[in-house]
Design a protein around this motif. Structure first.
Motif, short mmCIF file in Angstrom:
data_model
loop_
_atom_site.label_atom_id
_atom_site.label_comp_id
_atom_site.label_asym_id
_atom_site.label_seq_id
_atom_site.Cartn_x
_atom_site.Cartn_y
_atom_site.Cartn_z
N VAL A 1 0.84 -1.21 0.00
CA VAL A 1 0.00 0.00 0.00
C VAL A 1 0.86 1.24 0.00
CG1 VAL A 1 -1.63 1.35 1.38
CG2 VAL A 1 -2.00 -1.11 1.06
N ALA A 2 1.90 1.25 0.85
CA ALA A 2 2.78 2.42 0.93
C ALA A 2 3.48 2.67 -0.40
CB ALA A 2 3.81 2.21 2.04
N GLU A 3 3.92 1.61 -1.03
CA GLU A 3 4.63 1.76 -2.31
C GLU A 3 3.70 2.24 -3.41
OE1 GLU A 3 7.76 2.14 -4.69
OE2 GLU A 3 7.89 1.51 -2.57
N GLU A 4 2.53 1.62 -3.52
CA GLU A 4 1.59 1.99 -4.59
C GLU A 4 1.09 3.42 -4.43
OE1 GLU A 4 0.51 0.21 -7.37
OE2 GLU A 4 2.18 -1.08 -6.79
N ASN A 5 0.88 3.86 -3.21
CA ASN A 5 0.39 5.22 -2.98
C ASN A 5 1.48 6.27 -3.17
OD1 ASN A 5 -2.26 4.48 -2.50
ND2 ASN A 5 -2.02 4.38 -0.29
N SER A 6 2.71 5.81 -3.42
CA SER A 6 3.81 6.73 -3.69
C SER A 6 4.17 6.79 -5.17
CB SER A 6 5.05 6.31 -2.88
OG SER A 6 4.80 6.34 -1.49
N VAL A 7 3.50 5.99 -5.98
CA VAL A 7 3.83 5.93 -7.41
C VAL A 7 3.32 7.17 -8.12
CG1 VAL A 7 3.39 4.70 -9.57
CG2 VAL A 7 3.84 3.41 -7.47
N GLU A 8 4.20 7.82 -8.85
CA GLU A 8 3.83 9.00 -9.60
C GLU A 8 2.88 8.61 -10.74
OE1 GLU A 8 5.98 12.58 -12.20
OE2 GLU A 8 7.18 11.19 -11.00
N GLY A 9 1.78 9.34 -10.86
CA GLY A 9 0.85 9.09 -11.94
C GLY A 9 -0.19 8.02 -11.67
N GLU A 10 -0.14 7.37 -10.50
CA GLU A 10 -1.13 6.35 -10.16
C GLU A 10 -2.50 7.00 -9.99
OE1 GLU A 10 -3.16 3.48 -9.84
OE2 GLU A 10 -1.11 2.72 -9.58
N THR A 11 -3.52 6.44 -10.62
CA THR A 11 -4.87 7.02 -10.58
C THR A 11 -5.79 6.35 -9.57
OG1 THR A 11 -5.55 5.60 -12.41
CG2 THR A 11 -4.75 7.81 -12.96
N ALA A 12 -5.27 5.39 -8.83
CA ALA A 12 -6.06 4.74 -7.77
C ALA A 12 -5.37 4.93 -6.44
CB ALA A 12 -6.24 3.26 -8.07
N ASP A 13 -6.15 4.87 -5.38
CA ASP A 13 -5.61 4.87 -4.03
C ASP A 13 -5.78 3.47 -3.45
OD1 ASP A 13 -4.82 7.58 -3.83
OD2 ASP A 13 -6.88 8.18 -3.43
N PHE A 14 -4.83 3.08 -2.61
CA PHE A 14 -4.83 1.76 -1.99
C PHE A 14 -4.83 1.92 -0.48
CE2 PHE A 14 -3.08 1.49 -6.18
CZ PHE A 14 -3.59 0.33 -6.71
N ALA A 15 -5.35 0.92 0.23
CA ALA A 15 -5.45 1.02 1.68
C ALA A 15 -5.46 -0.37 2.31
CB ALA A 15 -6.72 1.77 2.08
N LEU A 16 -5.16 -0.42 3.59
CA LEU A 16 -5.28 -1.66 4.35
C LEU A 16 -6.76 -1.98 4.51
CD1 LEU A 16 -2.58 -0.86 7.03
CD2 LEU A 16 -2.40 -2.59 5.23
#
Length: 309
Positions: A64-79
């Motif tokens: 989750v931490a890595e995906e939410n730090s990706v530049e240009g990602e259009t989705a949010d991830f969470a626990l």
């Protein structure tokens, strides 16, 4: 978490760091987060299992931490409640199985010609009050029943002018009775075939409620809720995006796609995934579209952050 593809993030994406990364750099803070998560989820494990679940939790948190730090990602991830589950446990929340089904041989339409239909640029059946509330299949591989029911609820509402909540349990109990456990997966077309052979019937969920397990078929003893229309079968949709959008402009669709490891921790935004391998494993209901996304109704409960009970 009622829907999947709901938001398009406009503008230049900026590099960011998830607050989770700072927590994960501290073993003490990571353990505090895990204990807080267990409290929210009402989870309790014996010592050996707790160590195993903590490792799964930390791996999920790192993702989750890595995906939410990706530049240009259009989705949010969470626990969420998937964050401490094993891969086998996660797969029990799927259930699409088209084994033995005839392949869809409809040709690709020649779009750009006179065959292309004039459809609206946007159609969200949720905005028209023709989509029922999100339900939860639980850890029974019965997604195919929810997709099958969802694929007809909107279309029934269009015909009847009344939105009814139909029974997934009737399909779960009856479609494969005497052959196999419906919690081991199934194919939406078999739902409509069952109803057609039973006189076009299907009960309301209030009369035949969902139990999260395959039981004896009680369909013939339950009131038929198909009053304004009967189920006579299904109409396959050609294998193209445009064909699916055209069909979706007329009503909801029972569809299937591949759930990858990234999808379990999805929270919001437009989910895009290039890691799939073209092996559908989960059935859902498509309930609308815009220029930016297709709106999908899942069967994992109204909130992924916490397991529905």
């Amino acid at each position: 978490m009622k829907i999947l593809f709901v938001l398009f993030l406009v503008g230049a994406a900026l590099a960011k760091e998830s607050p989770l990364k700072a927590i994960l750099r501290s073993p003490v803070e990571t353990l505090k987060l895990y204990n807080s998560f267990k409290g929210e989820q009402q989870l309790s494990f014996h010592a050996a299992e707790d160590r195993m679940r903590f490792r799964l939790f930390r791996k999920s948190a790192e993702f989750v931490a890595e995906e939410n730090s990706v530049e240009g990602e259009t989705a949010d991830f969470a626990l969420n409640f998937f964050s401490t589950l094993t891969e086998s446990e996660k797969q029990s929340w799927l259930g699409f199985n088209a084994t033995g089904a005839e392949p869809n041989l409809l040709p690709q339409p020649n779009y750009g010609s006179e065959e292309e239909k004039d459809i609206p640029e946007e159609k969200l059946w949720t905005d028209e009050g023709k989509v029922t509330a999100v339900k939860s299949q639980g850890s029974c591989g019965s997604c195919w029943t929810f997709a099958g029911v969802g694929g007809l609820e909107t279309r029934y509402a269009i015909i009847a002018g009344i939105l009814k909540t139909f029974s997934e349990q009737e399909y779960l109990d009856c479609v494969y009775e005497g052959r196999r456990d419906g919690c081991r997966g199934g194919w939406m077309e078999n739902c409509y075939e069952f109803s057609a052979e039973a006189g076009g019937r299907l009960a309301k969920s209030a009369d035949y409620p969902y139990t999260k397990q395959d039981g004896d078929c009680l369909g013939s003893s339950k009131p038929d809720a198909m009053i304004a229309a009967k189920i006579t079968g299904n109409v396959p949709v050609a294998r193209s995006e445009q064909a699916n959008i055209e069909a979706l402009a007329e009503g909801s669709l029972a569809v299937a796609f591949e759930v990858t490891g990234r999808f379990y921790q999805y929270k919001s935004g437009i989910f895009k995934d290039t890691t799939c391998k073209r092996y559908p494993n989960h059935a859902v209901t498509a309930v609308g579209y815009t220029k930016e996304y297709v709106l999908v109704k899942n069967s994992w409960g109204s909130r992924w952050e916490k397991l529905d009970t």
